[in-house]
Design a protein around this motif. Structure first.
Motif, PDB file in Angstrom:
ATOM      1  N   THR A 137      29.005  37.853  51.298  1.00 58.19           N
ATOM      2  CA  THR A 137      30.178  38.724  51.363  1.00 58.19           C
ATOM      3  C   THR A 137      31.449  37.908  50.905  1.00 58.19           C
ATOM      4  O   THR A 137      31.504  36.845  51.139  1.00 58.19           O
ATOM      5  N   CYS A 138      32.370  38.745  50.505  1.00 60.77           N
ATOM      6  CA  CYS A 138      33.978  38.357  50.425  1.00 60.77           C
ATOM      7  C   CYS A 138      34.371  38.143  51.883  1.00 60.77           C
ATOM      8  O   CYS A 138      33.943  38.451  53.049  1.00 60.77           O
ATOM      9  N   CYS A 145      37.652  43.737  51.866  1.00 57.82           N
ATOM     10  CA  CYS A 145      37.823  42.292  51.451  1.00 57.82           C
ATOM     11  C   CYS A 145      39.078  42.041  51.514  1.00 57.82           C
ATOM     12  O   CYS A 145      40.142  42.903  51.430  1.00 57.82           O
ATOM     13  N   ASN A 147      40.475  38.995  50.549  1.00 57.55           N
ATOM     14  CA  ASN A 147      40.703  37.992  49.768  1.00 57.55           C
ATOM     15  C   ASN A 147      40.030  38.127  48.349  1.00 57.55           C
ATOM     16  O   ASN A 147      38.589  38.543  48.357  1.00 57.55           O
ATOM     17  N   LYS A 148      40.663  38.052  47.194  1.00 59.49           N
ATOM     18  CA  LYS A 148      40.022  38.527  45.856  1.00 59.49           C
ATOM     19  C   LYS A 148      39.254  37.323  45.278  1.00 59.49           C
ATOM     20  O   LYS A 148      38.464  37.431  44.239  1.00 59.49           O
ATOM     21  N   LYS A 150      36.270  34.552  44.693  1.00 57.70           N
ATOM     22  CA  LYS A 150      34.917  34.695  44.814  1.00 57.70           C
ATOM     23  C   LYS A 150      34.268  33.152  45.066  1.00 57.70           C
ATOM     24  O   LYS A 150      33.121  33.124  45.747  1.00 57.70           O
ATOM     25  N   TYR A 153      38.309  29.275  47.733  1.00 66.78           N
ATOM     26  CA  TYR A 153      39.400  29.724  48.661  1.00 66.78           C
ATOM     27  C   TYR A 153      40.291  28.378  49.145  1.00 66.78           C
ATOM     28  O   TYR A 153      39.706  27.526  49.230  1.00 66.78           O
ATOM     29  N   ILE A 161      33.730  35.154  56.053  1.00 64.71           N
ATOM     30  CA  ILE A 161      32.705  35.254  55.105  1.00 64.71           C
ATOM     31  C   ILE A 161      31.276  35.542  55.671  1.00 64.71           C
ATOM     32  O   ILE A 161      31.011  34.581  56.704  1.00 64.71           O
ATOM     33  N   ARG A 182      32.007  44.713  49.059  1.00 65.41           N
ATOM     34  CA  ARG A 182      32.232  43.442  49.615  1.00 65.41           C
ATOM     35  C   ARG A 182      31.056  42.506  49.313  1.00 65.41           C
ATOM     36  O   ARG A 182      31.157  41.002  49.872  1.00 65.41           O
ATOM     37  N   LEU A 184      29.218  39.666  47.254  1.00 67.28           N
ATOM     38  CA  LEU A 184      29.489  38.892  46.069  1.00 67.28           C
ATOM     39  C   LEU A 184      28.354  38.473  45.442  1.00 67.28           C
ATOM     40  O   LEU A 184      28.372  38.374  44.127  1.00 67.28           O
TER      41      LEU A 184
END
Length: 243
Positions: A137-138, A145, A147-148, A150, A153, A161, A182, A184
């Motif tokens: 997941t994000c 989520c 934080n955008k 992927k 970070y 996460i 959420r 990814l």
């Protein structure tokens, strides 16, 4: 197994049996009740029957919950910059079809009980098994989520996460047809995760398939320990003008 030190996480097929002290009254252990696992494998615990790892009660106020909070609160992020939470059952997020049918996307009460601890102590990654597939997941807080990014970070991530890495060898578990925002990366295959902490400020995460050892999902975290100490929503104690 004879040359590499490692720890195991007690799961339902090791521990669960009705009226045995397990949190779940399922017959999944076949009557073993965790005895072979706790006898064969060393665990650094005063009571070897308490593997923790989610087959015991994790709800707020329980002995395991207090144990988890004590562990997280004792971490000095200047010396231990990476904080990883591990459990057998999915206490966070999964889009496995069985969880989707229940409408929970995880074990009941899991997130509600533990999310405040993950956020307060800024847990980087939470790992789970039990579901026999792979999903990442994000960074999440309260189902959203935060934080955008992927794959890369940096600085304050603001959430945890969640990763299901259960494709170790048993039958594979189907995903639900609904893919939550959420989620990814999902993979219906056998595989494993490798994490490499190069130093206090840079980590590489890789998901590899067992069939070829190639990387199919990855991300990096780059930051200073001071980023971990920065306050995020619900992550620091509340203050008033008087304090």
């Amino acid at each position: 197994m004879s040359t590499v030190p490692y720890m195991i996480g007690s799961g339902n097929h090791e521990r669960d049996w009705p009226n045995s002290g397990s949190f779940y009254n399922t017959p999944d252990s076949g009557g073993e009740c965790g005895v072979p696992a706790e006898t064969m494998f060393y665990v650094p615990a005063e009571n070897r029957a308490k593997f923790w790892y989610s087959e015991h009660d994790w709800r707020e106020g329980s002995e395991q919950y207090r144990f988890i909070e004590q562990c997280l609160a004792s971490v000095d992020r200047r010396k231990q910059p990476w904080l990883i939470f591990a459990a057998h059952r999915v206490l966070g997020y999964s889009s496995d079809y069985w969880y989707a049918q229940r409408g929970s996307f995880a074990e009941p009460m899991g997130r509600e009980s533990l999310e405040k601890l993950w956020q307060k102590y800024k847990v980087d990654i939470a790992f789970y098994g039990n579901v026999h597939n792979y999903e990442r997941t994000c960074p999440i807080y309260q189902n959203q989520c935060v934080n955008k990014e992927k794959h890369h970070y940096s600085g304050t991530v603001n959430g945890t996460i969640h990763v299901v890495v259960g494709g170790a060898g048993s039958h594979l578990s189907k995903f639900s047809e609904v893919i939550p925002d959420r989620s990814l990366y999902r993979d219906y295959d056998f595989g494993y995760v490798k994490m490499t902490a190069f130093n206090h400020s840079y980590m590489l995460y890789e998901y590899k398939k067992s069939r070829d050892g190639e990387v199919y999902d990855s991300f990096t975290i780059s930051r200073d320990y001071k980023d971990v100490l920065a306050c995020v929503h619900d992550g620091c104690e509340a203050t008033t003008l008087a304090t």
